[in-house]
Design a protein around this motif. Structure first.
Motif, mmCIF file in Angstrom:
data_model
loop_
_atom_site.group_PDB
_atom_site.id
_atom_site.type_symbol
_atom_site.label_atom_id
_atom_site.label_comp_id
_atom_site.label_asym_id
_atom_site.label_seq_id
_atom_site.Cartn_x
_atom_site.Cartn_y
_atom_site.Cartn_z
ATOM 1 N N GLU A 19 14.509 -6.742 72.954
ATOM 2 C CA GLU A 19 15.154 -5.533 73.441
ATOM 3 C C GLU A 19 14.851 -6.065 74.537
ATOM 4 O O GLU A 19 16.077 -6.336 75.747
ATOM 5 N N GLY B 202 17.389 -9.226 75.818
ATOM 6 C CA GLY B 202 18.420 -8.711 75.629
ATOM 7 C C GLY B 202 19.085 -7.997 76.917
ATOM 8 O O GLY B 202 19.702 -8.378 77.938
ATOM 9 N N HIS C 163 22.582 -9.317 74.864
ATOM 10 C CA HIS C 163 22.290 -9.005 73.635
ATOM 11 C C HIS C 163 21.656 -10.258 72.706
ATOM 12 O O HIS C 163 22.167 -11.148 71.686
#
Length: 502
Positions: free
Chosen positions: A171, A174, A179
């Motif tokens: 997370e 990203g 991503h």
């Protein structure tokens, strides 16, 4: 033609062609191709070229696909047929071995060859792992994270630890780089496992190969012939192709510009060259084309060895000025198209039809066109290839061991090293974080536990013993308390009243 000016290839009796065919050293860095069907003599031609460059003081790197090329390390034992062919060419055949160093990615038939994961880079590693475009993007992100965090990527354990780190922090990573799908990370991990089962783990690590150990000459001034044992490596064709392309790229990036020298600084032979281009993505093809086009000015000659020139993309084939074409058979429509492409790449000779000549060649014969003094290709010549001075056929295991025992790099690469890198750093970080979390949790819970323990340990105070009174005694005490209170109030009123009157 002066045979000391180039590698003597053989003799031709064709009209319009030079009877003595040599590949000029001054034009050897313009690259070349050696092509032909299996069993037509490509390996022998490669052996002649390698030993010719070596005799001129030019180091050579070549792959030994079937083990036959190892015979270059041993003096030849020419039979009557070979001696007769040499005599017809006016050649005195003196048996002589080339100064040879054996290499092997697996360390079985030569000195181990290693490179670090960082040196290979995400593009070639994705090629080795057969990743799709999305997975290659995730791998590129992982390499960038390693660069930003100062993590050394030396072996597959480091790469696995890095990928785990990326997945656990997907997370946050990203948000910075795009991503990162856990499914893509898992796919890369599975591909790494497959590469490891194919023996690829031995290739990644330290000590990494130093290019200086490939570009050597012996005490007599002859160039070192570096023979890469590739029999087992060919079971992993992607690893083979990516490794040789990495080596070529390293030469391109690290060697200085020298223009057009009188002879090359290094000659590189890429056997089974079609493996380099099969299913290669466009960025990789562009990289190959760039290296082949520009490495000439570094004094490096690149020679592709393959069955058909049609296996090589046109953009690369156009850079190959020296061409040696052994026999091709054309039974199917695709083979006929390949034959036409091969014949059309030669400068036509009025004395014969090139396509027909290529089909009619015997073992040890070839259609040859090399660059002349002005850099122009000579007309195609049908030639008999000269016999080699070294052995035709492989060296024995004992002979190979003797060559390795006298190798100039003996003991340099034979023992693997394992210094601190990404795997150890990330493991230490995880351990430190776990320890810090445990220590942070102790002050919050320990005082409560001690207080409760101390409370349980302290003796409870005993209550004062209760008195036992009769009803009459209790009534008497109550009356006396009431009377005492009343008398006290009256006395205070009398005293205070007297004081006010005064």
């Amino acid at each position: 033609m002066d045979q000391t000016a180039g590698v003597f290839l053989g003799a031709s009796g064709d009209t319009g062609a030079d009877p003595a065919l040599s590949l000029l050293f001054r034009r050897a860095n313009r690259h070349g191709v050696v092509a032909g069907a299996t069993g037509t003599g490509k390996t022998v031609t490669l052996q002649i070229l390698a030993q010719g460059f070596s005799d001129a003081g030019v180091p050579v790197v070549c792959a030994d696909i079937k083990g036959d090329l190892s015979g270059i390390s041993q003096p030849g034992s020419p039979n009557d047929k070979l001696l007769a062919r040499a005599a017809e060419m006016g050649l005195t055949l003196t048996p002589q071995a080339a100064p040879t160093v054996f290499w092997d990615l697996y360390g079985e038939k030569g000195h181990p060859v290693r490179a670090t994961v960082s040196e290979i880079g995400p593009l070639l590693l994705a090629r080795m792992l057969d990743l799709n475009e999305v997975q290659e993007g995730v791998l590129t992100v992982a390499f960038h994270v390693a660069d930003q965090d100062g993590l050394l990527l030396l072996d597959l354990d480091d790469l696995r630890a890095l990928l785990t780190h990326v997945a656990e922090n997907a997370e946050a990573i990203g948000k910075r780089y795009g991503h990162v799908a856990p499914a893509s990370v898992a796919a890369i991990q599975r591909a790494l496992l497959q590469l490891e089962t194919q023996g690829g783990k031995a290739f990644f690590g330290e000590p990494a190969l130093r290019l200086e150990d490939l570009i050597r000459t012996d005490l007599s001034g002859r160039g070192q012939v570096n023979v890469l044992a590739a029999e087992r490596l060919m079971n992993s064709p992607r690893v083979y192709a990516a490794f040789l392309l990495w080596l070529l790229s390293e030469l391109f990036e690290r060697m200085p510009e020298i223009g057009d020298p009188d002879k090359p600084r290094l000659v590189f032979f890429f056997d089974e060259a079609h493996l380099l281009f099969t299913d290669a993505p466009k960025p990789l093809l562009e990289k190959i084309e760039q290296v082949v086009r520009l490495i000439r000015s570094k004094g490096v000659g690149v020679y592709f060895v393959t069955q058909n020139p049609a296996d090589i993309p046109d953009t690369v084939l156009a850079q190959l000025g020296n061409r040696i074409q052994h026999a091709l058979r054309a039974y199917t429509p695709s083979e006929q198209r390949g034959l036409k492409a091969a014949s059309d790449s030669f400068r036509a000779n009025p004395a014969f039809d090139t396509a027909e000549a290529i089909q009619a060649l015997g073992v040890g014969e070839a259609v040859v066109s090399v660059l002349d003094e002005k850099g122009a290709p000579t007309v195609a010549a049908r030639a008999r290839i000269r016999p080699p001075a070294s052995r035709l056929g492989p060296a024995t295991a004992d002979e190979r061991a003797a060559v390795m025992a006298n190798s100039p790099v003996r003991g340099v690469y034979d023992t693997a090293l394992n210094r601190e890198s990404a795997a150890e750093v990330l493991a230490a970080r995880a351990e430190a974080e776990t320890r810090a979390a445990a220590e942070a949790a102790v002050p919050k819970t320990a005082p409560v536990e001690r207080s409760r323990a101390e409370t349980r340990a302290e003796p409870r105070p005993r209550a004062a013993p209760r008195s036992r009174e009769t009803p009459m005694e209790a009534l008497t005490k109550s009356v006396l308390r009431t009377a005492g209170s009343t008398i006290t109030r009256e006395i205070l009123r009398g005293v205070l009243g007297g004081m006010r009157r005064r």
